[in-house]
Design an enzyme around this catalytic site. Sequence first.
Site, PDB file in Angstrom:
ATOM      1  N   TYR A 133      12.017  -8.209  58.947  1.00 13.43           N
ATOM      2  CA  TYR A 133      11.868  -8.405  60.391  1.00 13.43           C
ATOM      3  C   TYR A 133      13.026  -7.739  61.130  1.00 13.43           C
ATOM      4  CZ  TYR A 133      10.322 -11.112  64.536  1.00 13.43           C
ATOM      5  OH  TYR A 133       9.840 -11.504  65.763  1.00 13.43           O
ATOM      6  N   LYS A 158       8.375  -5.512  60.052  1.00 12.63           N
ATOM      7  CA  LYS A 158       7.903  -6.171  61.275  1.00 12.63           C
ATOM      8  C   LYS A 158       8.870  -5.860  62.409  1.00 12.63           C
ATOM      9  CE  LYS A 158       6.800 -10.788  63.047  1.00 12.63           C
ATOM     10  NZ  LYS A 158       6.806 -12.235  62.747  1.00 12.63           N
TER      11      LYS A 158
END
Length: 301
Positions: A133, A158
């Site tokens: 992320y 992400k």
Amino acid sequence: MRLDGVLFFPVTPFGAGGGVAEDVLAEHVAGGVAAGAGGVFAAGGTGGVNAPDLPEYTAAVATAVAATAGRVPVFAGAGGVPPTARAIARAAADSGADGLLVMPPYLVTAPPGGLVRYVREVTEAAGLPAVVYQRGTARFTPAAVAELAELPQVIGFKDGLGDFDLLQRIILTVRRTTDREFTFFNGLPTAELTVPAYRGLGVTLYSSAVFAFAPEIALAFHDAVTGGDEERARLLLTDFYLPLVELRDLVPGYAVSLVKAGVRLRGLDVGGVRAPLVDPLPEHVERLEKILAAGLEVAGA
């Protein structure tokens, strides 16, 4: 491991005694899977990954795994200082999670090489497939993401920055340097608002915090976008997602606490949030209720 459809980020319920309300979480997760989630991300950002201690985190992940019952993959959030991140990554693996969502090491600004090292250490501790992320202090260069894509456990990236120039360069660099299957995700808060922009870069997967309290709206939007119904998608963005984001931006942390309030509005007592987050003011909950009603009307629910 392929992820598809609307990705469900359940909240973590806390009971009257302060601990994780496992029965409520089981109901929450099972309901989301039954509604059509394509994957469950337990104890992630929406699930307050910063809030539980290790036993609570383990209970939350194990409960999500049991409630999902193998119907869709379960990814568990893992972040924080390296010893903590490694410990909870191992706990996720021991609890039966299918993968990790490697969260940023908050409050630490690090060079790209250090971030790659962090991801390597966390993923090696668990031996699970992982999505990394990018958000907050975890900002990667294209070369660093290409290096991540060569790590055997890392299957995706992400993006929670919304820097489309950077993301385009990352995507092009990764596609040029590896032939591995590697998936990119839209991870901005209330991601639906930016889905059209991300789809322009070929990024079709996104996390949906809205699914946690209004799966009917989240699925209606996903169906409209994937089915080419631009008018319905625009109506949902205008009548529901835009006012929701405007409300969310009034107070830091509302991206989590408003979702919990939304789950409570739909009849499931998931408790409040833990410090340093705050629960929404009563007038903000009233606004959320009206926004939710408008969204359900457009969705035909």
